[in-house]
Design an enzyme around this catalytic site. Structure first.
Site, mmCIF file in Angstrom:
data_model
loop_
_atom_site.group_PDB
_atom_site.id
_atom_site.type_symbol
_atom_site.label_atom_id
_atom_site.label_comp_id
_atom_site.label_asym_id
_atom_site.label_seq_id
_atom_site.Cartn_x
_atom_site.Cartn_y
_atom_site.Cartn_z
ATOM 1 N N ASP A 36 -3.369 -3.889 1.201
ATOM 2 C CA ASP A 36 -3.020 -2.649 2.304
ATOM 3 C C ASP A 36 -1.774 -3.208 2.981
ATOM 4 O O ASP A 36 -1.046 -4.172 2.641
ATOM 5 C CB ASP A 36 -4.340 -2.719 3.430
ATOM 6 C CG ASP A 36 -4.202 -1.353 4.067
ATOM 7 O OD1 ASP A 36 -3.410 -0.698 3.952
ATOM 8 O OD2 ASP A 36 -5.268 -1.341 4.746
ATOM 9 N N GLU A 38 -0.717 -2.780 6.828
ATOM 10 C CA GLU A 38 -0.542 -3.026 8.170
ATOM 11 C C GLU A 38 -0.715 -4.588 8.328
ATOM 12 O O GLU A 38 0.081 -5.101 9.394
ATOM 13 C CB GLU A 38 -1.796 -2.290 8.954
ATOM 14 C CG GLU A 38 -1.395 -0.838 9.177
ATOM 15 C CD GLU A 38 -2.018 -0.234 7.896
ATOM 16 O OE1 GLU A 38 -2.317 -0.731 6.863
ATOM 17 O OE2 GLU A 38 -1.948 1.001 8.043
ATOM 18 N N HIS A 88 -2.835 1.265 0.379
ATOM 19 C CA HIS A 88 -2.321 1.743 1.759
ATOM 20 C C HIS A 88 -1.623 3.009 1.668
ATOM 21 O O HIS A 88 -0.961 3.563 0.670
ATOM 22 C CB HIS A 88 -1.221 0.878 2.505
ATOM 23 C CG HIS A 88 -0.607 1.343 3.316
ATOM 24 N ND1 HIS A 88 -1.118 1.457 4.669
ATOM 25 C CD2 HIS A 88 0.639 2.096 3.690
ATOM 26 C CE1 HIS A 88 -0.282 1.897 5.300
ATOM 27 N NE2 HIS A 88 0.658 2.518 4.952
ATOM 28 N N HIS A 144 -7.235 0.839 12.832
ATOM 29 C CA HIS A 144 -7.893 2.015 12.309
ATOM 30 C C HIS A 144 -8.902 1.934 10.947
ATOM 31 O O HIS A 144 -9.025 0.667 10.517
ATOM 32 C CB HIS A 144 -6.648 3.037 11.889
ATOM 33 C CG HIS A 144 -6.266 2.539 10.651
ATOM 34 N ND1 HIS A 144 -5.235 1.693 10.651
ATOM 35 C CD2 HIS A 144 -6.441 2.907 9.294
ATOM 36 C CE1 HIS A 144 -4.804 1.576 9.209
ATOM 37 N NE2 HIS A 144 -5.560 2.258 8.704
HETATM 38 ZN ZN LIG Z 1 -5.871 0.415 6.133
#
Ligand SMILES: [Zn+2]
Length: 298
Positions: A36, A38, A88, A144
């Site tokens: 991912d 972030e 992502h 999130h």
């Molecule tokens: Zn994510």
């Protein structure tokens, strides 16, 4: 003449049958890496996480550096095959020309199993790279779950984020999640579904936007070492399977649950939340993904 040919054939057959045992010193070891964005080392702004962002190009480079550190470590730890799943957004962030050439890679978001596409029971270990905290976590960087529309996701009564739901899917196949990288909150939350997981904290979340970054050389070295050690000691488990999977999803916008009831088994439980039940986690996972990703309120 005929006899000597026969002898050659016998010797040939013997050497063929011996070949697998002489190679057994290096047994096949398959590692799955879901990447991912972030929770990537050095990533610190929301103008970096999507294609329209001014700093997206930089972020792709940062992302592949952490992925490559994990790949190098996995091979050092004994992996014979590494599959990377770009996990992502568009899921087309990692540039194949920048990725460690020994790894295979899955690209594009139009896939039923999203962040876990391609995982099955043939793998020996799962690694999560660049993960983040779940929705509604006050202090997780870019917290999130799945997309921006989810307020909370629960599987069998337990609130989980992406790391949690992905771990439950891996457990269904009996493949251990051995390692996670991300900010301190993401790593801490991963321990709720995988208590013994090896965590590499690459940055400290101050709140959902401010962050204290660790030096990049340090985090990449640590990711490589953790991947090496956790792959080397990975032990396949028996599949962990619940009798059924009851999923509750709460959304920020009541339009989505209303539309979601188009699926007959999706029940509206509050104006903002739905519930459904499936027999298997892969089956539940596919519907979770449809509900957070493919219902578009635009
Ligand atoms: Zn994510």
């Amino acid at each position: 003449m005929r006899r000597s040919l026969f002898a050659i054939a016998v010797v040939g057959a013997l050497s063929l049958s011996l070949a697998p045992s002489s190679l057994s010193a290096q047994r096949a070891l398959k590692v799955y890496i879901s990447v991912d964005m972030e929770g990537i080392s050095g990533l610190n702004g929301d103008n970096q996480t999507s294609g329209a962002g001014a700093e997206y190009g930089r972020a792709r480079k940062l992302m592949v550096e952490d992925a490559n550190a994990a790949i190098r470590g996995a091979f050092e730890g004994g992996a014979t095959d590494v599959l990377v799943n770009d996990s992502h957004g568009s899921q087309r962030n990692l540039l194949p020309e920048d990725l460690d050439p020994r790894a295979r890679m899955i690209s594009h978001s139009f896939k039923r199993h999203g962040m876990m596409e391609g995982l099955d029971a043939s793998f020996d270990a799962v690694i999560f790279v660049g993960y983040h905290a779940k929705a509604d976590t006050p202090r997780g960087l870019f917290a999130h779950t799945g997309s921006g529309v989810v307020r909370d996701l629960q599987v069998n009564g337990k609130s989980v984020g992406e790391g949690g739901m992905n771990a439950i899917l891996a457990q269904w196949y009996g493949v251990p999640v051995v390692m996670v990288t991300g900010d301190d909150v993401a790593v801490e939350q991963q321990k709720e579904t995988v208590p013994g997981v090896r965590g590499v904290i690459v940055k400290r979340a101050i709140n959902s936007r401010a962050v204290e970054l660790r030096p990049l050389a340090d985090t990449r070295r640590e990711i490589q070492l953790a991947a090496k050690e956790s792959v080397a000691s990975a032990k396949r488990g028996t599949p962990t399977r619940a009798a059924q999977y009851i999923v509750r999803m709460e959304f920020k916008d009541p339009t989505i649950p209303e539309v979601a009831t188009a699926f007959r088994e999706v029940r509206l439980v509050t104006p903002y939340a739905v519930e459904f039940t499936r027999d298997s986690m892969p089956d539940a996972y596919r519907l979770i993904r449809v509900l957070y990703r493919f219902i578009n309120t635009d």
